[in-house]
Design a protein around this motif. Structure first.
Motif, short mmCIF file in Angstrom:
data_model
loop_
_atom_site.label_atom_id
_atom_site.label_comp_id
_atom_site.label_asym_id
_atom_site.label_seq_id
_atom_site.Cartn_x
_atom_site.Cartn_y
_atom_site.Cartn_z
N GLY A 64 0.82 -1.20 0.00
CA GLY A 64 0.00 0.00 0.00
C GLY A 64 0.85 1.25 0.00
N ASP A 65 0.47 2.22 0.84
CA ASP A 65 1.20 3.49 0.91
C ASP A 65 2.36 3.45 1.90
OD1 ASP A 65 -0.55 4.63 -0.91
OD2 ASP A 65 -1.94 5.29 0.66
N CYS A 66 2.56 2.33 2.58
CA CYS A 66 3.59 2.23 3.62
C CYS A 66 4.98 2.38 3.01
CB CYS A 66 3.48 0.88 4.33
SG CYS A 66 4.73 0.65 5.62
N THR A 67 5.80 3.20 3.66
CA THR A 67 7.19 3.39 3.22
C THR A 67 8.15 3.30 4.42
OG1 THR A 67 6.92 5.80 3.41
CG2 THR A 67 6.60 4.82 1.22
N LEU A 68 7.75 2.59 5.47
CA LEU A 68 8.56 2.53 6.68
C LEU A 68 9.95 1.98 6.42
CD1 LEU A 68 5.98 1.32 9.38
CD2 LEU A 68 7.03 3.58 9.17
N CYS A 69 10.06 0.97 5.56
CA CYS A 69 11.37 0.38 5.30
C CYS A 69 12.30 1.38 4.61
CB CYS A 69 11.24 -0.90 4.47
SG CYS A 69 10.40 -0.68 2.87
N ILE A 70 11.75 2.13 3.68
CA ILE A 70 12.56 3.13 2.96
C ILE A 70 13.03 4.21 3.92
CG2 ILE A 70 12.50 4.88 1.14
CD1 ILE A 70 10.49 3.06 -0.34
N GLU A 71 12.13 4.65 4.79
CA GLU A 71 12.48 5.70 5.76
C GLU A 71 13.50 5.21 6.78
OE1 GLU A 71 8.63 6.59 7.30
OE2 GLU A 71 7.86 7.15 5.32
N ALA A 72 13.45 3.92 7.12
CA ALA A 72 14.33 3.38 8.16
C ALA A 72 15.71 3.00 7.64
CB ALA A 72 13.68 2.16 8.81
N CYS A 73 15.87 2.89 6.33
CA CYS A 73 17.16 2.47 5.77
C CYS A 73 18.22 3.52 6.10
CB CYS A 73 17.04 2.28 4.26
SG CYS A 73 18.59 1.74 3.48
N PRO A 74 19.25 3.15 6.88
CA PRO A 74 20.19 4.16 7.37
C PRO A 74 21.12 4.74 6.31
CG PRO A 74 20.91 1.97 8.02
CD PRO A 74 19.56 1.81 7.39
N THR A 75 21.25 4.07 5.17
CA THR A 75 22.17 4.54 4.14
C THR A 75 21.47 5.01 2.87
OG1 THR A 75 22.42 2.31 3.23
CG2 THR A 75 23.97 2.97 4.97
N GLY A 76 20.14 4.96 2.86
CA GLY A 76 19.41 5.32 1.65
C GLY A 76 19.58 4.30 0.54
N ALA A 77 19.93 3.06 0.90
CA ALA A 77 20.13 2.01 -0.11
C ALA A 77 18.83 1.66 -0.83
CB ALA A 77 20.73 0.77 0.55
N LEU A 78 17.70 1.78 -0.13
CA LEU A 78 16.40 1.59 -0.78
C LEU A 78 16.07 2.90 -1.50
CD1 LEU A 78 14.48 -0.37 1.99
CD2 LEU A 78 15.08 -1.23 -0.29
N VAL A 79 16.51 3.00 -2.75
CA VAL A 79 16.42 4.26 -3.48
C VAL A 79 15.00 4.57 -3.95
CG1 VAL A 79 18.83 4.20 -4.20
CG2 VAL A 79 17.10 3.10 -5.63
N ALA A 80 14.16 3.55 -4.00
CA ALA A 80 12.76 3.69 -4.41
C ALA A 80 12.06 2.40 -4.01
CB ALA A 80 12.66 3.91 -5.92
N PRO A 81 10.72 2.39 -3.99
CA PRO A 81 10.02 1.14 -3.66
C PRO A 81 10.47 -0.01 -4.55
CG PRO A 81 8.48 2.97 -3.68
CD PRO A 81 9.79 3.51 -4.18
N GLY A 82 11.02 -1.07 -3.92
CA GLY A 82 11.46 -2.23 -4.66
C GLY A 82 12.77 -2.06 -5.42
N ARG A 83 13.48 -0.97 -5.17
CA ARG A 83 14.77 -0.74 -5.84
C ARG A 83 15.86 -0.56 -4.80
NH1 ARG A 83 16.41 2.85 -10.35
NH2 ARG A 83 17.80 1.07 -10.62
N LEU A 84 16.88 -1.40 -4.90
CA LEU A 84 17.96 -1.41 -3.92
C LEU A 84 19.29 -1.13 -4.60
CD1 LEU A 84 18.93 -2.20 -0.95
CD2 LEU A 84 19.37 -4.47 -1.92
N ALA A 131 22.51 -2.07 -3.98
CA ALA A 131 23.10 -3.08 -3.10
C ALA A 131 24.43 -2.63 -2.51
CB ALA A 131 23.30 -4.38 -3.88
N GLN A 132 25.17 -1.80 -3.24
CA GLN A 132 26.48 -1.39 -2.75
C GLN A 132 26.40 -0.45 -1.55
OE1 GLN A 132 29.41 -0.35 -5.72
NE2 GLN A 132 28.34 -1.54 -7.27
N ASN A 133 25.23 0.15 -1.32
CA ASN A 133 25.04 1.01 -0.16
C ASN A 133 24.34 0.29 1.00
OD1 ASN A 133 26.25 3.16 -1.37
ND2 ASN A 133 24.37 4.23 -1.89
N CYS A 134 23.94 -0.95 0.78
CA CYS A 134 23.18 -1.69 1.79
C CYS A 134 24.13 -2.19 2.88
CB CYS A 134 22.47 -2.86 1.12
SG CYS A 134 21.55 -3.91 2.27
N ILE A 135 23.75 -1.98 4.14
CA ILE A 135 24.59 -2.43 5.26
C ILE A 135 24.83 -3.93 5.19
CG2 ILE A 135 24.72 -2.68 7.78
CD1 ILE A 135 25.23 0.16 6.86
N ALA A 136 23.83 -4.70 4.76
CA ALA A 136 24.01 -6.15 4.65
C ALA A 136 25.17 -6.47 3.71
CB ALA A 136 22.72 -6.81 4.16
N PHE A 137 25.27 -5.74 2.60
CA PHE A 137 26.37 -5.94 1.66
C PHE A 137 27.69 -5.45 2.26
CE2 PHE A 137 29.08 -3.73 -1.46
CZ PHE A 137 29.54 -4.83 -2.18
#
Length: 378
Positions: A189-209, A211-217
Motif C-alpha cells: 500500500g502506501d507504507c514506506t517505513l522500510c525506505i524511511e528506516a534504511c540508514p544509508t538510503g540504499a532503498l532508493v525507491a520502492p522495490g529498488r535497492l 546493493a552497494q550502499n546496503c549495510i548487509a552488503f
C-alpha cells in the motif's frame, strides 16, 4: 488432470518434509525482471555477488532445455531467540542477522529440494529438473512472486501472508507442465517505513535497492569499510535486519518450525573481544555451519573491531594495540588503529604514533592518521 493430481500429491509431500509453502509457476522468461536487472546494472546498483548473466538470471530454459514449470518453495525461520545474552560494558557483543541464524539455509533448503526431486522422479518417468537456492542464477524473488509464495515488498523481500518476510526461498525448474498458481496481491500500500528506516538510503525507491550502499552488503566486503558506513553499521557482524523489523507485515511473526534453524545465542550474538583472537580452525568449528561464515573470518573480525569502536569499549584497547602492531593483514591493522582513536583511551595515541614509525602500507597509515585525528579533536 493427471498433473493436477500430481501437483496435489507434491504439495502434501512437501509439507511432510518441512517445506512451509510451495507454489508452481510457468517457466517462461522473466521479462520484467530482465528489464529491472538491466536498470540495476546500468545504475551500478549490483552487489557483485550475483551469479550469471542477466539472461541466465531470467531465462529458465538456459538451465533446463525442456523447462515447462518451476516449483518454488519457502521455509520459515525465527525472528526472535528464546534467550538473549546480555550485552554490557566490558563484555560487548556483536550481531548476526536473522537470515544467518541456525544451520546454513542453503544446505537446509537444498536437502529438501533433493528429497522433492527424488519423490517426483519416483512418480514420473523421464523427469528432469534443476534446483537452486540463493546462489543459483535465477532470481529467487522473481520465481517466488510468480508462483504465489508472496508479493515483492518495497524492502525488496518476498512477503508471505503467513510468515511475513522471514522465509528462505528456493526453486526447482522441471520438465513437467504443472498448472500455475496465482500471484499474491501487493500488500505494501502506501507504507514506506522500510525506505524511511534504511540508514544509508540504499532503498532508493520502492522495490529498488542500491546493493552497494546496503549495510548487509557492506558487512560482507573484505577491504577497508568506507568511513560513511562505520557509524551506521553499529554492532552488525553480518547482514542487516532493519528493513524487515520495521515492516508491519512482520509484526508478531515468529516461526519455530525447524530445530535446525534455531539460533545459538552465543553464536548469533557473540562476544566481540574473543573474535579478535579466533583462529581459522576455531572460526570454522564455531561458525562454519552458519550462512554468515561464507566470506571467512576477516570481514567478521573487521566488523567486530568497528563494533568495539562503536561502543567505545576501553577494555578492548590493549588487544587492538596488539593487532595494530602484529597482525599481518593491513585491513585489520588499519581498522584497529582507527578504532583505538575512536575509543579514545589516552595511551592509544602514543601506541599509534609508535606504530606509524614501522608501518609501510599506505592505507594503514591513512587509518592511523584518522585514529590520531580523534585525539586532536578532543
Amino acid at each position: 488432470m493427471a498433473n493436477e493430481t500430481l501437483k496435489a500429491e507434491i504439495i502434501e509431500y512437501a509439507k511432510s518434509i518441512g517445506i512451509d509453502k510451495i507454489g508452481f509457476a510457468a517457466a517462461n522468461p522473466f521479462a520484467e525482471m530482465k528489464s529491472r536487472l538491466k536498470m540495476q546494472q546500468d545504475d551500478d546498483y549490483q552487489s557483485g555477488f550475483e551469479k550469471g548473466t542477466i539472461e541466465e538470471r531470467t531465462e529458465p530454459e538456459l538451465h533446463l532445455d525442456d523447462a515447462e514449470s518451476i516449483i518454488a518453495i519457502a521455509v520459515a525461520y525465527p525472528s526472535r531467540m528464546k534467550s538473549r545474552p546480555t550485552n554490557k560494558k566490558g563484555n560487548r557483543r556483536g550481531n548476526f542477522c536473522r537470515a544467518s541464524w541456525g544451520h546454513d539455509y542453503h544446505i537446509v533448503l537444498n536437502e529438501k529440494l533433493e528429497k522433492l526431486e527424488a519423490y517426483i522422479a519416483s512418480r514420473v518417468t523421464g523427469f528432469r529438473s534443476r534446483s537452486m537456492v540463493d546462489t543459483g542464477e535465477l532470481s529467487d524473488r522473481a520465481v517466488a512472486e510468480r508462483a504465489g509464495i508472496g508479493f515483492s515488498g518495497k524492502n525488496c523481500s518476498i512477503i508471505t501472508p503467513e510468515f511475513g518476510s522471514y522465509v528462505y526461498l528456493g526453486e526447482m525448474i522441471t520438465n513437467i507442465p504443472f498448472p500455475s498458481d496465482e500471484p499474491v496481491d501487493d500488500g505494501c500500500g502506501d507504507c514506506t517505513l522500510c525506505i524511511e528506516a534504511c540508514p544509508t538510503g540504499a532503498l532508493v525507491a520502492p522495490g529498488r535497492l542500491n546493493a552497494q550502499n546496503c549495510i548487509a552488503f557492506v558487512t560482507q566486503t573484505k577491504g577497508f569499510m568506507p568511513d560513511e558506513y562505520r557509524e551506521k553499521v553499529g554492532n552488525q557482524l553480518y547482514g542487516f535486519d532493519t528493513c524487515q523489523l520495521v515492516c508491519p507485515k512482520n509484526k508478531g511473526i515468529d516461526t519455530h518450525h525447524h530445530p535446525e534453524l534455531e539460533p545459538d545465542p552465543e553464536l548469533v550474538k557473540p562476544e566481540l573481544l574473543p573474535l579478535l583472537s579466533i583462529s581459522n580452525r576455531e572460526f570454522k568449528q564455531s561458525f562454519g555451519k552458519m550462512a554468515g561464515s561464507w566470506r571467512g573470518k576477516k570481514p567478521i573480525q573487521r566488523n567486530a573491531i568497528i563494533a568495539l569502536a562503536h561502543y567505545k569499549e576501553t577494555s578492548a584497547v590493549d588487544r587492538l594495540i596488539e593487532l595494530m602492531k602484529e597482525d599481518p593483514r593491513p585491513v585489520i591493522r588499519g581498522t584497529a588503529a582507527w578504532a583505538i582513536g575512536k575509543i579514545g583511551r589516552e595511551d592509544g595515541r602514543q601506541a599509534i604514533l609508535d606504530c606509524q614509525q614501522q608501518e609501510v602500507d599506505e592505507e594503514v597509515l591513512e587509518e592511523m592518521a584518522k585514529g590520531l585525528a580523534y585525539f586532536s579533536h578532543r
